[in-house]
Design a protein around this motif. Structure first.
Motif, PDB file in Angstrom:
ATOM      1  N   ILE A 181       0.806  -1.221   0.000  1.00  0.00           N
ATOM      2  CA  ILE A 181       0.000   0.000   0.000  1.00  0.00           C
ATOM      3  C   ILE A 181       0.839   1.271   0.000  1.00  0.00           C
ATOM      4  O   ILE A 181       0.367   2.342  -0.349  1.00  0.00           O
ATOM      5  CB  ILE A 181      -1.015   0.070   1.169  1.00  0.00           C
ATOM      6  CG1 ILE A 181      -0.329  -0.149   2.503  1.00  0.00           C
ATOM      7  CG2 ILE A 181      -2.148  -0.908   0.956  1.00  0.00           C
ATOM      8  CD1 ILE A 181      -1.225   0.242   3.680  1.00  0.00           C
ATOM      9  N   ARG A 215      -6.284   1.177  -3.162  1.00  0.00           N
ATOM     10  CA  ARG A 215      -5.945  -0.063  -2.446  1.00  0.00           C
ATOM     11  C   ARG A 215      -6.151   0.082  -0.957  1.00  0.00           C
ATOM     12  O   ARG A 215      -6.651  -0.809  -0.285  1.00  0.00           O
ATOM     13  CB  ARG A 215      -4.474  -0.371  -2.654  1.00  0.00           C
ATOM     14  CG  ARG A 215      -4.218  -1.030  -3.942  1.00  0.00           C
ATOM     15  CD  ARG A 215      -2.766  -1.439  -3.958  1.00  0.00           C
ATOM     16  NE  ARG A 215      -2.493  -2.024  -5.252  1.00  0.00           N
ATOM     17  CZ  ARG A 215      -1.356  -2.592  -5.566  1.00  0.00           C
ATOM     18  NH1 ARG A 215      -0.391  -2.641  -4.678  1.00  0.00           N
ATOM     19  NH2 ARG A 215      -1.183  -3.097  -6.755  1.00  0.00           N
ATOM     20  N   THR A 216      -5.711   1.235  -0.445  1.00  0.00           N
ATOM     21  CA  THR A 216      -5.803   1.448   0.986  1.00  0.00           C
ATOM     22  C   THR A 216      -7.272   1.499   1.402  1.00  0.00           C
ATOM     23  O   THR A 216      -7.684   0.877   2.379  1.00  0.00           O
ATOM     24  CB  THR A 216      -5.068   2.755   1.361  1.00  0.00           C
ATOM     25  OG1 THR A 216      -3.754   2.672   0.822  1.00  0.00           O
ATOM     26  CG2 THR A 216      -4.996   2.956   2.844  1.00  0.00           C
TER      27      THR A 216
END
Ligand code: SER
Length: 574
Positions: A205, A237-238
């Motif tokens: 990440i 993504r996070t």
């Protein structure tokens, strides 16, 4: 762990770094300014290359932002749980300011503190550089992580292939990095399982790059004049992890939906960019064309009509328009271009089907060979799966290995093409390139004086040998006009005017009548270069000190670049 929305995550990122005395800078354009080493901005560091190399940034030595990025290197992985062609990268930079100690402790704080992401530290893994002949093993970073509380077994030493970032082109600033991964909790796929493996246990990440080397054209690494930090955290993504969204691939239809969503979103951003591009057969235009056509193909599998693609675009524009106002400004263009490209592709789809029938008619045996399948893929945009499906209906097969071989041959060819571009650009502050940057400003100013204010920069590509300048203009520029432009530029060179640089806010720059692409955010400081009262432009530099250094300016060619855009190639003779 916090369940944040996209807006909340953007905000806490910028707040966190502002608290640590960072200036917030805007997202640069997706189309890099004067940088031929990449087609698209793939990370927040691209626009900052001159500053990583030592130039003074008008906003100081601590910066942060949220950067629009396009990456197509891993397009074939799009549709899995974590890959996207367009994404937002949250970044922060130290330009010769803080280094490993501060950065790693801040990364730990942002990831684990309940004021920020609140991730359990034992759900994190990190990697550090294992060392080789170019740079030592990064025990320092490992130690800092350990002191923060990351367990030894969650710290991995990995080689250059994994833990070294940059340069994006063949030459440029680079260095070892330390990467942060979410441990998804899946079992290890083997005793050797580590963040280097792609089994899905570890999802990267964030990446803290310690940019302290310069890689030259011979592949040698030398220390930079300053030690920098360049970090980037993937916003989507996070968020996916924080919101507890599933991270496994869940079937063919879901994959098709994801591909359509991903590709239309990226296309909307490219079409709507400050330096907007339209579909074509070269460079950024070609990438855009592939994305739109691939979305159309996958859309067909889902029985989506061409119209639904524009409707998806509407949703995307609506969702992002407050953060990226260029999308609403260019909404009509985005939708018009999507429609046009859809119409064009529907035409090739039909000729492609005819080509398929011809291939089948000429077939010896019941296997369609690799080169034919690749031709359908490459020329008519037929994915292998589609050719396979069509083949199956007629009791035929496709030589998959042969297809992959043809594909690999093609990639090897296009990569060597890409390498041609890896010269010049912002990373190249060589004497000749620097002079050509200044000559480009003079050229734009002269064109506007001779042809009118319709002229506006649409692209620029500079190598050590020549400049190439694309600008908006509706017709061919006639020879006498070109001669007049050339003369005007040479007159300014002869006057040996100083090239003056001033720092001011974007608003002041606009008010002062400076040309340039106003991509910076409100209040942000920019550099404005002026040459007498002949030219005034916002630009990252580098530039000559006096016009007299430039030599003789000569236009070599004027041609069409795309609809409504002309291209001039010019050189400086000694
Ligand atoms: N340039 C680094 C990356 O892209 C950090 O931003 O990962």
């Amino acid at each position: 762990m916090k369940r944040l929305t996209g807006n909340e995550l953007r905000k806490i990122w910028l707040d966190f770094f502002q608290n640590k005395k960072h200036a917030v800078i805007g997202s640069a354009s997706l189309i890099p300014e004067n940088d031929p080493t990449v087609l698209f901005t793939t990370a927040g560091m691209h626009p900052l290359v001159p500053y990583l190399l030592g130039a003074k940034h008008p906003s100081g030595t601590r910066l942060c932002n949220i950067q629009k990025c396009v990456r197509t290197g891993d397009i074939d992985e799009v549709g899995d749980a974590t890959h996207l062609t367009f994404f937002e990268m949250m970044g922060n930079w130290s330009l010769g300011d803080y280094f490993k100690d501060e950065m790693i402790s801040w990364s730990f704080e942002f990831l684990t503190s309940s004021d920020y992401l609140g991730i359990d530290k034992d759900n994190l893994a990190v990697s550090v550089f294992e060392g080789d002949e170019d740079a030592p093993k990064d025990e320092e970073s490992a130690k800092i992580w350990e002191n923060c509380g990351i367990k030894r077994e969650n710290i991995f030493y990995l080689p250059k292939k994994n833990n070294w970032w940059g340069p994006a082109g063949l030459t440029g600033p680079c260095g070892p990095d330390t990467e942060m991964f979410i441990d998804t909790g899946k079992p290890k796929c083997s005793p050797e399982c580590s963040p280097a493996c792609d089994c899905g246990k570890y999802v990267e990440i964030w990446n803290d790059v310690f940019m302290q080397y310069f890689k030259d054209a011979d592949g040698k690494f030398s220390p930079l004049s300053q030690k920098n930090v360049d970090t980037g955290m993937g916003l989507e993504r996070t968020l996916c992890f924080l919101q507890g969204k599933k991270s496994v691939y869940e079937g063919e239809y879901l994959k098709a939906f994801r591909i359509v969503g991903d590709h239309i979103r990226t296309s909307v951003f490219i079409l709507g960019d400050q330096r907007g591009v339209t579909p074509s057969n070269v460079d950024q235009g070609y990438v855009l064309r592939r994305l739109i056509r691939r979305a159309i193909r996958y859309g067909r599998m889902l029985e989506l009509s061409a119209k639904s693609l524009t409707e998806i675009a509407d949703v995307i524009i609506e969702q992002y328009k407050d953060v990226y106002t260029e999308l609403s400004d260019n909404a009509d263009k985005i939708k018009r271009e999507l429609e046009l490209e859809t119409e064009r592709f529907e035409r090739t789809l039909n000729t492609g089907l005819k080509e398929f029938e011809r291939t089948v008619r000429n077939l010896d045996g019941n296997i369609i060979d690799g080169p034919s399948a690749f031709r359908l893929y490459d020329t008519y945009g037929f994915p292998l799966e589609m050719t396979q499906e069509l083949a199956k209906e007629q009791g035929l097969e496709v030589d998959e290995k042969g297809f992959e071989q043809a594909f690999a041959n093609h990639q090897a060819k296009s990569q060597s093409g890409a390498e041609q571009r890896f010269k010049g650009g912002l990373a190249d502050s060589g004497e000749e390139t620097t002079k050509l940057h200044t000559a480009t400003h003079l050229l734009q100013a002269a064109l506007r004086k001779v042809l009118g204010e319709e002229v506006f920069q649409r692209g620029s590509n500079i190598t050590a040998e020549r400049l190439r300048f694309d600008f908006s203009f509706g017709r061919k520029v006639e020879k006498p006009e070109l001669e007049q432009v050339e003369k005007m530029v040479n007159d300014v060179i002869e006057k040996d005017l100083p090239v003056k640089m001033e720092e001011m806010t974007v608003e002041q720059a606009k008010q002062s009548g400076a040309m340039g692409i106003f991509e910076s955010r409100y209040g942000e400081k920019v550099k404005v270069y002026s040459i007498g009262d002949f030219s005034k432009e916002i630009c990252g530099g580098p530039h000559a000190k006096h016009t007299g250094e430039l030599g003789k300016f000569k236009i070599q060619k004027e041609e069409s670049s795309s609809a409504g855009v002309r291209r001039i190639k010019a050189v400086l003779e000694k």
